[in-house]
Motif scaffolding. Structure first.
Motif, mmCIF file in Angstrom:
data_model
loop_
_atom_site.group_PDB
_atom_site.id
_atom_site.type_symbol
_atom_site.label_atom_id
_atom_site.label_comp_id
_atom_site.label_asym_id
_atom_site.label_seq_id
_atom_site.Cartn_x
_atom_site.Cartn_y
_atom_site.Cartn_z
ATOM 1 N N PRO A 64 18.595 37.573 45.095
ATOM 2 C CA PRO A 64 17.241 37.064 44.892
ATOM 3 C C PRO A 64 17.201 35.975 43.820
ATOM 4 C CG PRO A 64 17.482 39.209 43.860
ATOM 5 C CD PRO A 64 18.763 38.928 44.593
ATOM 6 N N THR A 65 16.355 34.974 44.038
ATOM 7 C CA THR A 65 16.210 33.894 43.065
ATOM 8 C C THR A 65 14.815 33.888 42.441
ATOM 9 O OG1 THR A 65 15.603 32.389 44.860
ATOM 10 C CG2 THR A 65 17.918 32.413 44.186
ATOM 11 N N LYS A 66 13.870 34.528 43.093
ATOM 12 C CA LYS A 66 12.502 34.594 42.564
ATOM 13 C C LYS A 66 12.279 35.924 41.860
ATOM 14 C CE LYS A 66 10.559 31.702 46.191
ATOM 15 N NZ LYS A 66 9.638 31.660 47.324
ATOM 16 N N ASN A 67 11.445 35.901 40.841
ATOM 17 C CA ASN A 67 11.046 37.096 40.093
ATOM 18 C C ASN A 67 12.223 37.830 39.458
ATOM 19 O OD1 ASN A 67 8.300 36.721 40.797
ATOM 20 N ND2 ASN A 67 8.684 37.697 42.768
ATOM 21 N N THR A 68 13.275 37.080 39.105
ATOM 22 C CA THR A 68 14.423 37.676 38.420
ATOM 23 C C THR A 68 14.737 36.864 37.166
ATOM 24 O OG1 THR A 68 16.078 36.328 39.569
ATOM 25 C CG2 THR A 68 15.451 38.407 40.611
ATOM 26 N N ARG A 69 15.438 37.478 36.266
ATOM 27 C CA ARG A 69 15.919 36.739 35.091
ATOM 28 C C ARG A 69 17.378 37.106 34.865
ATOM 29 N NH1 ARG A 69 11.626 39.464 32.177
ATOM 30 N NH2 ARG A 69 12.273 41.604 31.966
ATOM 31 N N THR A 70 18.131 36.116 34.408
ATOM 32 C CA THR A 70 19.536 36.306 34.078
ATOM 33 C C THR A 70 19.623 36.906 32.684
ATOM 34 O OG1 THR A 70 20.099 34.401 35.426
ATOM 35 C CG2 THR A 70 21.754 35.134 33.845
ATOM 36 N N ILE A 71 20.484 37.884 32.532
ATOM 37 C CA ILE A 71 20.624 38.600 31.265
ATOM 38 C C ILE A 71 22.022 38.364 30.689
ATOM 39 C CG2 ILE A 71 20.633 40.905 30.203
ATOM 40 C CD1 ILE A 71 17.881 40.010 31.208
ATOM 41 N N ASN A 72 22.076 38.072 29.404
ATOM 42 C CA ASN A 72 23.355 38.023 28.682
ATOM 43 C C ASN A 72 23.394 39.258 27.799
ATOM 44 O OD1 ASN A 72 24.291 35.513 29.679
ATOM 45 N ND2 ASN A 72 22.843 34.465 28.333
ATOM 46 N N SER A 73 23.969 40.321 28.323
ATOM 47 C CA SER A 73 23.953 41.597 27.625
ATOM 48 C C SER A 73 25.202 41.791 26.778
ATOM 49 C CB SER A 73 23.854 42.742 28.641
ATOM 50 O OG SER A 73 23.972 43.981 27.994
ATOM 51 N N GLN A 74 24.998 42.352 25.602
ATOM 52 C CA GLN A 74 26.124 42.685 24.737
ATOM 53 C C GLN A 74 26.945 43.839 25.328
ATOM 54 O OE1 GLN A 74 24.454 43.887 20.993
ATOM 55 N NE2 GLN A 74 23.500 45.731 21.818
ATOM 56 N N TYR A 75 26.384 44.528 26.328
ATOM 57 C CA TYR A 75 27.059 45.655 26.957
ATOM 58 C C TYR A 75 27.790 45.278 28.247
ATOM 59 C CZ TYR A 75 24.070 48.154 23.717
ATOM 60 O OH TYR A 75 23.444 48.588 22.585
ATOM 61 N N ARG A 76 27.863 43.983 28.550
ATOM 62 C CA ARG A 76 28.490 43.532 29.794
ATOM 63 C C ARG A 76 29.882 44.141 29.982
ATOM 64 N NH1 ARG A 76 28.407 39.094 33.537
ATOM 65 N NH2 ARG A 76 30.500 38.850 34.384
ATOM 66 N N ASN A 77 30.721 44.081 28.960
ATOM 67 C CA ASN A 77 32.083 44.626 29.074
ATOM 68 C C ASN A 77 32.069 46.127 29.337
ATOM 69 O OD1 ASN A 77 33.227 42.106 28.718
ATOM 70 N ND2 ASN A 77 33.488 42.372 26.511
ATOM 71 N N ASP A 78 31.100 46.835 28.749
ATOM 72 C CA ASP A 78 30.974 48.273 29.003
ATOM 73 C C ASP A 78 30.605 48.528 30.461
ATOM 74 O OD1 ASP A 78 31.510 48.826 26.312
ATOM 75 O OD2 ASP A 78 29.387 48.738 25.773
ATOM 76 N N TYR A 79 29.685 47.719 30.990
ATOM 77 C CA TYR A 79 29.288 47.856 32.398
ATOM 78 C C TYR A 79 30.484 47.594 33.311
ATOM 79 C CZ TYR A 79 24.503 47.202 30.504
ATOM 80 O OH TYR A 79 23.335 47.297 29.796
ATOM 81 N N VAL A 80 31.221 46.527 33.019
ATOM 82 C CA VAL A 80 32.382 46.168 33.838
ATOM 83 C C VAL A 80 33.411 47.299 33.814
ATOM 84 C CG1 VAL A 80 34.361 44.583 34.025
ATOM 85 C CG2 VAL A 80 32.064 43.676 33.617
ATOM 86 N N LYS A 81 33.657 47.851 32.636
ATOM 87 C CA LYS A 81 34.625 48.943 32.500
ATOM 88 C C LYS A 81 34.169 50.172 33.286
ATOM 89 C CE LYS A 81 36.950 51.841 29.113
ATOM 90 N NZ LYS A 81 37.022 52.264 27.718
ATOM 91 N N LYS A 82 32.899 50.518 33.162
ATOM 92 C CA LYS A 82 32.368 51.696 33.855
ATOM 93 C C LYS A 82 32.464 51.525 35.369
ATOM 94 C CE LYS A 82 30.374 55.708 33.670
ATOM 95 N NZ LYS A 82 31.086 56.853 33.129
ATOM 96 N N LEU A 83 32.109 50.357 35.866
ATOM 97 C CA LEU A 83 32.188 50.098 37.302
ATOM 98 C C LEU A 83 33.643 50.073 37.767
ATOM 99 C CD1 LEU A 83 29.336 47.481 37.610
ATOM 100 C CD2 LEU A 83 29.366 49.774 38.588
ATOM 101 N N GLY A 84 34.534 49.592 36.907
ATOM 102 C CA GLY A 84 35.963 49.605 37.228
ATOM 103 C C GLY A 84 36.478 51.021 37.445
ATOM 104 N N GLU A 85 35.945 51.970 36.692
ATOM 105 C CA GLU A 85 36.324 53.376 36.861
ATOM 106 C C GLU A 85 35.914 53.894 38.236
ATOM 107 O OE1 GLU A 85 34.510 55.391 33.555
ATOM 108 O OE2 GLU A 85 35.823 54.406 32.089
ATOM 109 N N ALA A 86 34.895 53.262 38.821
ATOM 110 C CA ALA A 86 34.432 53.633 40.164
ATOM 111 C C ALA A 86 35.063 52.727 41.225
ATOM 112 C CB ALA A 86 32.915 53.559 40.226
ATOM 113 N N ASP A 87 36.137 52.027 40.859
ATOM 114 C CA ASP A 87 36.848 51.102 41.758
ATOM 115 C C ASP A 87 35.978 49.953 42.237
ATOM 116 O OD1 ASP A 87 39.310 52.373 41.599
ATOM 117 O OD2 ASP A 87 38.804 53.767 43.210
ATOM 118 N N ILE A 88 35.075 49.510 41.390
ATOM 119 C CA ILE A 88 34.247 48.347 41.698
ATOM 120 C C ILE A 88 34.650 47.252 40.731
ATOM 121 C CG2 ILE A 88 31.909 47.420 41.793
ATOM 122 C CD1 ILE A 88 30.994 50.358 42.312
ATOM 123 N N LYS A 89 35.247 46.204 41.282
ATOM 124 C CA LYS A 89 35.731 45.104 40.451
ATOM 125 C C LYS A 89 34.643 44.047 40.329
ATOM 126 C CE LYS A 89 40.580 45.880 41.584
ATOM 127 N NZ LYS A 89 40.411 47.230 41.985
#
Length: 194
Positions: free
Chosen positions: A123-148
């Protein structure tokens, strides 16, 4: 005879390369080449298409690539459930509705890769891009679920978060996946027009 034996073993080599993951044609080809097995891209594509037709592999499109996984695995995950239901509910807004549902369920911003796994448009409407300090934590957690999550994947949040609308979407998802009527009492004492 040895050549025929090698031909019949190619599908096993491909399955070994996928090995419980989701991989693109390029990813499979590179893995095979690293092991000294050179297979022309067109030949590999032919094998993959045949394996999909035989039910050995599953295929899904995550633009711009086609992704393959072993069919024996349960790929009926939250992303496929949400995406499928939201496309049925409202094809035009499936991307935004999927974003809202995942944002509510996961209580965090959603990667564009996750929306791609739902097989919906970003989606391009009604959304905003986020620069989260937790991005690496999210990536790591999803990696544990085999989501790259690739580095290029952006985090999104819905701008207008509507809890009543989310409830309606979640109800639709559950009703799509499960027969809820067996748990409901239908009012048979409805008034009729006389």
């Amino acid at each position: 005879m040895i050549e025929n034996f090698e031909e019949t073993q190619k599908y096993k080599l491909i399955l070994n390369e996928i090995n419980g993951e989701e991989k693109s044609i390029t990813g499979i080809q590179k893995s095979l080449e690293e092991k000294g097995i050179n297979m022309h891209r067109l030949v590999l594509t032919g094998y993959l298409n045949a394996m999909v037709e035989l039910g050995i592999l599953k295929e899904k499109e995550i633009k711009p690539a086609r992704i393959f996984s072993a069919a024996g695995q349960n790929r009926h995950d939250i992303y496929s459930i949400v995406g499928s239901s939201m496309r049925k509910f409202d094809e035009e807004n499936a991307g935004y509705n999927s974003l809202q549902v995942l944002y509510y369920l996961f209580e965090r911003p959603i990667f564009t890769r996750e929306l791609e796994r739902c097989s919906v448009n970003i989606p391009t409407k009604n959304t905003r891009t986020i620069n989260s300090q937790y991005r690496n934590d999210y990536v790591k957690k999803l990696g544990e679920a085999d989501i790259k999550i690739p580095v290029s994947s952006v985090l999104l949040e819905p701008v207008d978060f509507d809890k009543a609308g989310i409830t309606k979407l979640l109800n639709y998802i559950l009703a799509s996946e499960y027969d809820l009527r067996k748990y409901m009492v239908v009012n048979t004492n409805q008034k009729t027009l006389d």
